[in-house]
Design an enzyme around this catalytic site. Structure first.
Site, PDB file in Angstrom:
ATOM      1  N   HIS A  67       4.167  23.627  57.397  1.00 10.43           N
ATOM      2  CA  HIS A  67       4.833  22.686  56.480  1.00 10.43           C
ATOM      3  C   HIS A  67       4.014  22.527  55.190  1.00 10.43           C
ATOM      4  O   HIS A  67       4.546  22.662  54.081  1.00 10.43           O
ATOM      5  CB  HIS A  67       4.995  21.334  57.168  1.00 10.43           C
ATOM      6  N   GLU A  68       2.731  22.260  55.345  1.00  7.53           N
ATOM      7  CA  GLU A  68       1.882  22.057  54.167  1.00  7.53           C
ATOM      8  C   GLU A  68       1.695  23.362  53.392  1.00  7.53           C
ATOM      9  O   GLU A  68       1.564  23.341  52.163  1.00  7.53           O
ATOM     10  CB  GLU A  68       0.528  21.476  54.580  1.00  7.53           C
TER      11      GLU A  68
ATOM     12  N   HIS B 128       4.484  23.686  50.882  1.00  6.71           N
ATOM     13  CA  HIS B 128       4.191  22.909  49.674  1.00  6.71           C
ATOM     14  C   HIS B 128       3.143  23.619  48.807  1.00  6.71           C
ATOM     15  O   HIS B 128       3.295  23.738  47.591  1.00  6.71           O
ATOM     16  CB  HIS B 128       3.643  21.525  50.053  1.00  6.71           C
TER      17      HIS B 128
END
Length: 423
Positions: A26-27, A30
C-alpha cells in the site's frame, strides 16, 4: 500443503508477514507515484510508533517502527519542518564552491570552514526564490540557497523542499494519483496473489471431468477415477461441474447411477452418496484443474472482482443498518483469523491475504476524513471549485476523522475481546 509445525509463534509470524506485506505494498504505491511526480518523500515507514531501525538512501529515510500496524510515506509539505527556521535567529550557513547555501545550521555558527558564515536571519524564502538574507555585523547579505540544502539541528539534517518538490505544489492530477496509488496497489496485490494460487495449485474448471478422487470415498469405492468424464446422473445429462455438485449435494444417503466416459468407452456405475455434518451429499471427489496461463489470469481477475463486490455488498449492509457495529471485527479478530487460516495451509493463507488486501484497498477509498478516500474527496472539490480548500480547515476535518476512526477501532477491538475471550 500445510505449514510445517506451525505453533502459536508461527501464527504470529504469519500475521506479521501478511500485514507487513499488505502495508508495504500500500505504502509502496503511494511512494512510487509520489516520486514519479517529483515529490520529495522524506520517510518511508513500516509500522507505527518509535523508530527501531532507520537507513537513509538518497533523499528518503527508510524506517521500521515498533508497532507492526500501519505505515506511512511522509511527503514534503505535510509536516512543519520549514517552521524550524525563523526571523531573528542566530544561525550559521555553509556554502558550496559557487556560493550557494548547502547547509543552514540552526544551532549557531558553522564549523569554521572557509565557506561558513554566521549571522542573524532577516528574511528567507525557501519555497520560491530560494534565498536567505542575514544580518552580518550590521550589514545585510542575501545568499542563494541550493534546492537540496539541508537544515541542521542537533546534528539531524532535514532537506528543504521548494514548492515544486512539495505535495501541495503538484497538480490535482499528480496528487490524485499519488493518493489513489496506495489502494490501487492493494487491488493489484490481490490479483497477483490469486494468480499465484492458480499457478501453484491450479484453477478449478467448470467441466464434467473428475479431478482428485479421494481414497476410501464413495466415488473411489464405485471405481471412478481421475479424468473420467461424467455424461449423466440418474439419466439426466450433465454438462458442467456445477451441475454434478448440485445433484450430489441434494442427494445425501441416496444411490445415484453415474454414466461416465473413460478412454472413449462409456460405463455405468451406482454410487452411494455420503453426507457431511450439514447433511449435504458428498462423493469425495474434486473437479479438474487447469494451469493454462490464460485461465489463471482470468481466475485472478474474476476472483478479485467477485470478492470486491462481496465486500462492497457487506459495506452497503453496514450503512443501511442490516449489519450492526457489533458484527464488525477489528484488528484482534483479523489477527486471530489470520493465525487460524495460516494453520490450514499456504493456499488458504494466500487467499485470505488477497481478501484482506481488497478490504484494505476498499476501506481506504471510503470518502471519510483521514483516509485516502477523504483526501481524494477534497481533491475533487478543489478540481470543481478551481482552488484548494483552506489547509487549516482540511487539516481539522482530517484530525476529527482520525479521532473518529480511532474510536471506531477501539469499539470493534472491544467487541473482538468480548467475543473471543469473555464468552
Amino acid at each position: 500443503m500445510p505449514l510445517p509445525n506451525l505453533d502459536s509463534v508461527g501464527s504470529i509470524l504469519a500475521i506479521v508477514i501478511v500485514f507487513g506485506v499488505l502495508v508495504f505494498v500500500h505504502e509502496l504505491g503511494h511512494f512510487l507515484l509520489a516520486k514519479r511526480a517529483g515529490i520529495l518523500c522524506r520517510e518511508f515507514a513500516l509500522g507505527m510508533g518509535p523508530k527501531i531501525f532507520r537507513v537513509k538512501r538518497g533523499e528518503t529515510e527508510y524506517t521500521l517502527r515498533l508497532l507492526p500496524i500501519g505505515g506511512l510515506v511522509r511527503m514534503a509539505g505535510e509536516d512543519p519542518e520549514m517552521d524550524m527556521l525563523k526571523p531573528h535567529m542566530e544561525i550559521g550557513v555553509e556554502r558550496d564552491a559557487v556560493g550557494k547555501v548547502t547547509h543552514i545550521l540552526l544551532d549557531g555558527p558553522g564549523t569554521g570552514s572557509a565557506r561558513a558564515i554566521s549571522g542573524t536571519v532577516v528574511s528567507f524564502d525557501l519555497e520560491h526564490a530560494l534565498n536567505l538574507t542575514l544580518d552580518i555585523g550590521g550589514e545585510q547579505r542575501t545568499f542563494s540557497v541550493h534546492p537540496q540544502a539541508q537544515l541542521v539541528k542537533d546534528g539531524q539534517e532535514v532537506q528543504i523542499a521548494p514548492l515544486n518538490r512539495q505535495f501541495k505544489g503538484k497538480t490535482v492530477s499528480q496528487r490524485f494519483w499519488a493518493i489513489f496509488a496506495g489502494p490501487a496497489a492493494n487491488f493489484i496485490l490481490a490479483f497477483l496473489l490469486f494468480v499465484a494460487i492458480g499457478l501453484i495449485y491450479g484453477v478449478p474448471k467448470d467441466v464434467p471431468y473428475l479431478g482428485e478422487v479421494r481414497a476410501g470415498g464413495p466415488a473411489a469405492q464405485a471405481g471412478l477415477l481421475q479424468g473420467d468424464k461424467v455424461i449423466s446422473i440418474e439419466g439426466k445429462p450433465v454438462a458442467s461441474w456445477k451441475e454434478i455438485v448440485e445433484i450430489v449435494s441434494q442427494s445425501p444417503g441416496k444411490e445415484l447411477t453415474f454414466e461416465y466416459e473413460r478412454s472413449g468407452q462409456r460405463h455405468t456405475v451406482p454410487v452411494k452418496v455420503g453426507k457431511d455434518e450439514n447433511n449435504v451429499g458428498k462423493i469425495m471427489v474434486t473437479n479438474s484443474l487447469t494451469y493454462a496461463p490464460g485461465e489463471v489470469l482470468k481466475y485472478g481477475a474474476s476472483s478479485t472482482y467477485d470478492f470486491t463486490m462481496m465486500i462492497l455488498k457487506s459495506l452497503g449492509m453496514l450503512f443501511t443498518g442490516s449489519v450492526g457495529i457489533n458484527d464488525l471485527s477489528g484488528p484482534v479478530g483479523i489477527f486471530k483469523m489470520t493465525g487460524e487460516f495460516a494453520q490450514q495451509g499456504i493456499a488458504i493463507l494466500m487467499k485470505w491475504a488477497a481478501v484482506l488486501s481488497i478490504n484494505l484497498g476498499l476501506f481506504n477509498l471510503l470518502p471519510l476524513p483521514a483516509l485516502d478516500g477523504g483526501r481524494l474527496a477534497f481533491l475533487a472539490v478543489e478540481a470543481l471549485r478551481g482552488r484548494p480548500i483552506d489547509p487549516h480547515k482540511e487539516g481539522m476535518v482530517h484530525f476529527l476523522g482520525f479521532a473518529f476512526l480511532m474510536l471506531l477501532i477501539l469499539v470493534v477491538t472491544w467487541n473482538d475481546l468480548q467475543r473471543f475471550f469473555f464468552q
